[in-house]
Design a protein around this motif. Sequence first.
Motif, mmCIF file in Angstrom:
data_model
loop_
_atom_site.group_PDB
_atom_site.id
_atom_site.type_symbol
_atom_site.label_atom_id
_atom_site.label_comp_id
_atom_site.label_asym_id
_atom_site.label_seq_id
_atom_site.Cartn_x
_atom_site.Cartn_y
_atom_site.Cartn_z
ATOM 1 N N UNK A 9 66.560 0.419 -2.618
ATOM 2 C CA UNK A 9 65.971 1.196 -1.834
ATOM 3 C C UNK A 9 64.843 0.361 -1.266
ATOM 4 N N UNK A 10 64.349 1.059 0.235
ATOM 5 C CA UNK A 10 63.142 0.627 0.775
ATOM 6 C C UNK A 10 62.096 1.762 0.918
ATOM 7 N N UNK A 11 61.051 1.461 0.355
ATOM 8 C CA UNK A 11 60.017 2.493 0.404
ATOM 9 C C UNK A 11 58.719 2.058 1.550
ATOM 10 N N UNK A 12 58.593 2.773 2.431
ATOM 11 C CA UNK A 12 57.509 2.617 3.326
ATOM 12 C C UNK A 12 56.353 3.258 3.509
ATOM 13 N N UNK A 13 54.928 3.016 3.072
ATOM 14 C CA UNK A 13 53.869 3.885 3.059
ATOM 15 C C UNK A 13 53.548 4.237 4.646
ATOM 16 N N UNK A 14 53.829 5.714 4.820
ATOM 17 C CA UNK A 14 53.487 5.874 6.344
ATOM 18 C C UNK A 14 52.215 6.605 6.491
ATOM 19 N N UNK A 15 51.804 7.255 5.376
ATOM 20 C CA UNK A 15 50.316 7.905 5.354
ATOM 21 C C UNK A 15 49.694 7.502 4.127
ATOM 22 N N UNK A 16 48.444 7.275 4.078
ATOM 23 C CA UNK A 16 47.563 6.884 3.072
ATOM 24 C C UNK A 16 46.126 6.939 3.217
ATOM 25 N N UNK A 17 45.312 7.479 2.253
ATOM 26 C CA UNK A 17 43.703 7.312 2.579
ATOM 27 C C UNK A 17 43.378 5.999 1.719
ATOM 28 N N UNK A 18 44.183 5.298 0.961
ATOM 29 C CA UNK A 18 43.751 4.050 0.266
ATOM 30 C C UNK A 18 44.440 2.721 0.560
ATOM 31 N N UNK B 226 46.828 0.187 3.061
ATOM 32 C CA UNK B 226 47.230 -0.031 4.607
ATOM 33 C C UNK B 226 48.482 0.703 5.029
ATOM 34 N N UNK B 227 48.508 1.319 6.053
ATOM 35 C CA UNK B 227 49.885 1.978 6.381
ATOM 36 C C UNK B 227 51.046 0.947 6.905
ATOM 37 N N UNK B 228 52.290 1.576 6.633
ATOM 38 C CA UNK B 228 53.607 0.491 7.057
ATOM 39 C C UNK B 228 53.735 -0.634 5.977
ATOM 40 N N UNK B 229 53.052 -0.721 5.025
ATOM 41 C CA UNK B 229 53.510 -1.653 3.998
ATOM 42 C C UNK B 229 54.508 -1.347 3.217
ATOM 43 N N UNK B 230 55.472 -2.169 2.719
ATOM 44 C CA UNK B 230 56.955 -1.994 2.306
ATOM 45 C C UNK B 230 57.151 -2.104 0.688
ATOM 46 N N UNK B 231 57.985 -1.668 0.176
ATOM 47 C CA UNK B 231 58.478 -2.418 -0.983
ATOM 48 C C UNK B 231 59.693 -1.974 -1.367
ATOM 49 N N UNK B 232 60.506 -2.628 -2.016
ATOM 50 C CA UNK B 232 61.827 -2.579 -2.503
ATOM 51 C C UNK B 232 62.000 -2.222 -3.900
ATOM 52 N N UNK B 233 62.957 -1.254 -4.205
ATOM 53 C CA UNK B 233 63.106 -1.039 -5.815
ATOM 54 C C UNK B 233 64.527 -0.510 -5.987
ATOM 55 N N UNK B 234 64.866 -0.759 -7.275
ATOM 56 C CA UNK B 234 66.230 -0.253 -7.611
ATOM 57 C C UNK B 234 66.089 1.191 -8.386
ATOM 58 N N UNK B 235 66.806 1.975 -7.848
ATOM 59 C CA UNK B 235 66.878 3.544 -8.314
ATOM 60 C C UNK B 235 67.451 3.475 -9.917
ATOM 61 N N UNK B 236 68.187 2.327 -10.228
ATOM 62 C CA UNK B 236 68.356 2.394 -11.643
ATOM 63 C C UNK B 236 67.292 2.087 -12.450
ATOM 64 N N UNK B 237 66.054 1.654 -11.929
ATOM 65 C CA UNK B 237 65.291 1.218 -12.643
ATOM 66 C C UNK B 237 64.606 2.168 -13.842
ATOM 67 N N UNK B 238 64.540 3.685 -13.743
ATOM 68 C CA UNK B 238 64.735 4.561 -14.689
ATOM 69 C C UNK B 238 65.642 4.927 -15.508
ATOM 70 N N UNK B 239 66.712 4.063 -15.342
ATOM 71 C CA UNK B 239 67.781 4.599 -16.416
ATOM 72 C C UNK B 239 68.064 3.144 -17.143
#
Length: 333
Positions: free
Chosen positions: A292-301, A303-316
Amino acid sequence: MVILREGMCPGLDAGLLRNLRAADVKTVEDLVSSDTEELARKCSVSYKALLAIRRVLLAQHTAFPVSGADLYEELLSSTAILSTGNPSLDKLLDSGLYTGEITELSGGPGSGKSQVCFGVAVHISYRLKQSVVYIDTTGGLTAGRLLEMLQTETSNTEEQMAALQRIQIFRLFDVYSLLDCLYGLRSGGLQQASVGGGSVKTVIVDSVSAVISPLLGGKHNEGMSLMIQVAGVLKTMAKDFNVAALVTNHVTRSGSGEVQPGLGASWSHIPRTRILLERLEPAAAVSPSGLRSATLIKSSRQPCHIKAEFDLGWWSRSEEGSSRKRKLDETDS
């Protein structure tokens, strides 16, 4: 400006009032802004007695200015940061979920919003040994799925059951039930939900939009009013009880076709942090379907629009499996 008077509160008698005035302390503001220890010495009164008077006066007259430094110190002492259990997501969130705030995950069907919520609940209950309140408004959460994720964390049945007990689940399918539940939690239900030695540190609402969006639009404005009520009780509960609120939201498309979180402009001011989740199509057979791709679209801490990729299976993933994978990666490199 409120002048100090005899009998304003227990302990404030004529003798103490004379001593306070002799020390040039004539108003409530003078007293609460003074150095209590030094003032007690000047007035020949016990520090404990003067502190009690100060607390009563503060409770009765709260409209006093507070310095930014004091507020910052209070924030540092009260805020906790809870890891989601996923390093990529934690990095995007500037270390994790912050107590006292609302964090939102938005995304379309299959984007992984609920899966992330499951993983966060399991991580906080098992790893951090804290209680979680999970409000399920879609019927997507099952004890079997949570147990399956816990079984990858530990093979000890007692530990699995203890972690499950720390996750309190409410199944609610309309906004009125959601409001009743949130008001109940704020009025003392959070303490009752604390089990297994850990206090409630996270309240998850998956999904907030499922019960609100059907009431928005049209001729009636009741939906907007109910949405503001939900937002208000979530914000005050997060702040007053020092818990992290995690909510999920659906997505819509703007006039230009851009994907954006649902519930409109009024709701957009409610979460302190907003993340947009999107499914990444596998580029090849070896690519994990849970990416999955995760994009930060609002934050007070951050920069906005930074992205990260992660695997949903991480928690399993089990610890052993992760360790083996790290060793293999090190060998391959």
